[in-house]
Design a protein around this motif. Structure first.
Motif, PDB file in Angstrom:
ATOM      1  N   UNK A  80       0.849  -1.198   0.000  1.00 58.84           N
ATOM      2  CA  UNK A  80       0.000   0.000   0.000  1.00 58.84           C
ATOM      3  C   UNK A  80       0.880   1.242   0.000  1.00 58.84           C
ATOM      4  N   UNK A  81       0.455   2.224  -0.779  1.00 63.03           N
ATOM      5  CA  UNK A  81       1.241   3.449  -0.928  1.00 63.03           C
ATOM      6  C   UNK A  81       0.334   4.650  -0.681  1.00 63.03           C
ATOM      7  N   UNK A  82       0.881   5.659   0.043  1.00 61.67           N
ATOM      8  CA  UNK A  82       0.125   6.895   0.246  1.00 61.67           C
ATOM      9  C   UNK A  82       1.093   8.070   0.153  1.00 61.67           C
ATOM     10  N   UNK A  83       0.590   9.162  -0.386  1.00 64.06           N
ATOM     11  CA  UNK A  83       1.398  10.371  -0.532  1.00 64.06           C
ATOM     12  C   UNK A  83       1.573  11.038   0.822  1.00 64.06           C
ATOM     13  N   UNK A  84       2.815  11.416   1.123  1.00 60.24           N
ATOM     14  CA  UNK A  84       3.068  12.085   2.403  1.00 60.24           C
ATOM     15  C   UNK A  84       3.765  13.422   2.239  1.00 60.24           C
ATOM     16  N   UNK A  85       4.291  13.731   1.046  1.00 64.16           N
ATOM     17  CA  UNK A  85       5.084  14.948   0.890  1.00 64.16           C
ATOM     18  C   UNK A  85       4.832  15.539  -0.489  1.00 64.16           C
ATOM     19  N   UNK A  86       4.462  16.822  -0.516  1.00 65.50           N
ATOM     20  CA  UNK A  86       4.218  17.544  -1.768  1.00 65.50           C
ATOM     21  C   UNK A  86       4.862  18.914  -1.624  1.00 65.50           C
ATOM     22  N   UNK A  87       5.873  19.213  -2.466  1.00 70.55           N
ATOM     23  CA  UNK A  87       6.586  20.482  -2.343  1.00 70.55           C
ATOM     24  C   UNK A  87       6.780  21.111  -3.714  1.00 70.55           C
ATOM     25  N   UNK A  88       6.723  22.422  -3.742  1.00 68.61           N
ATOM     26  CA  UNK A  88       6.882  23.199  -4.968  1.00 68.61           C
ATOM     27  C   UNK A  88       7.622  24.474  -4.628  1.00 68.61           C
ATOM     28  N   UNK A  89       8.538  24.939  -5.427  1.00 65.99           N
ATOM     29  CA  UNK A  89       9.053  24.323  -6.636  1.00 65.99           C
ATOM     30  C   UNK A  89       9.995  23.167  -6.293  1.00 65.99           C
ATOM     31  N   UNK A  90      10.304  22.394  -7.293  1.00 67.36           N
ATOM     32  CA  UNK A  90      11.134  21.203  -7.125  1.00 67.36           C
ATOM     33  C   UNK A  90      12.508  21.569  -6.580  1.00 67.36           C
ATOM     34  N   UNK A 115       1.794  11.538   9.447  1.00 64.98           N
ATOM     35  CA  UNK A 115       2.060  12.910   9.022  1.00 64.98           C
ATOM     36  C   UNK A 115       2.082  13.060   7.505  1.00 64.98           C
ATOM     37  N   UNK A 116       1.754  14.275   7.062  1.00 66.36           N
ATOM     38  CA  UNK A 116       1.921  14.665   5.667  1.00 66.36           C
ATOM     39  C   UNK A 116       2.444  16.094   5.637  1.00 66.36           C
TER      40      UNK A 116
END
Length: 123
Positions: A80-90, A115-116
């Motif tokens: 199972x996979x879940x998103x935990x980190x989203x950052x911008x800009x790369x 946490x996310x």
């Protein structure tokens, strides 16, 4: 009088349900990172005990914006996979495990179980 109360109650229920659907759609489209998918796989970093993997993607935002960084945690036991980190800009990802369940991604410490991080929610 009783018919009026029934109509009013039905209108109230209809407006409440519609409001809940609109609120969920706004949350899903603008605040939830779970629906993002990874584009370019960069690397996979295993936890010290091997129970988790951090899967790192570079996402193409299109012609008018820069790339973004997406990290998911994957359980090696069930996949199972879940998103935990989203950052911008790369930014080039710097990933280091503090222990078996806490990872630091570009300076942000996250417990992979709960946490996310979403750059849009940070000041």
């Amino acid at each position: 009088m009783n018919i009026m109360k029934t109509k009013t109650f039905r209108i109230f229920i209809s407006i409440t349900c519609l409001s809940m659907v609109v609120a969920y759609l706004i949350f899903f489209l603008f605040f939830d990172i779970s629906h993002f998918t990874g584009h370019d796989l960069i690397k996979i970093v295993d936890s010290p005990d091997g129970k988790y993997e951090i899967v790192v993607y570079r996402n193409n935002g299109g012609a008018t914006v820069d790339y973004a960084l997406l990290c998911s945690v994957r359980s090696t036991a069930n996949g199972k996979e879940k998103n935990i980190y989203w950052d911008y800009p790369y930014q080039e990802p710097v990933i280091q495990w503090e222990n078996n369940s806490v990872v630091v991604i570009n300076g942000h410490s996250l417990d992979v179980k709960k946490d996310t991080y979403d750059y849009r929610r940070q000041k």
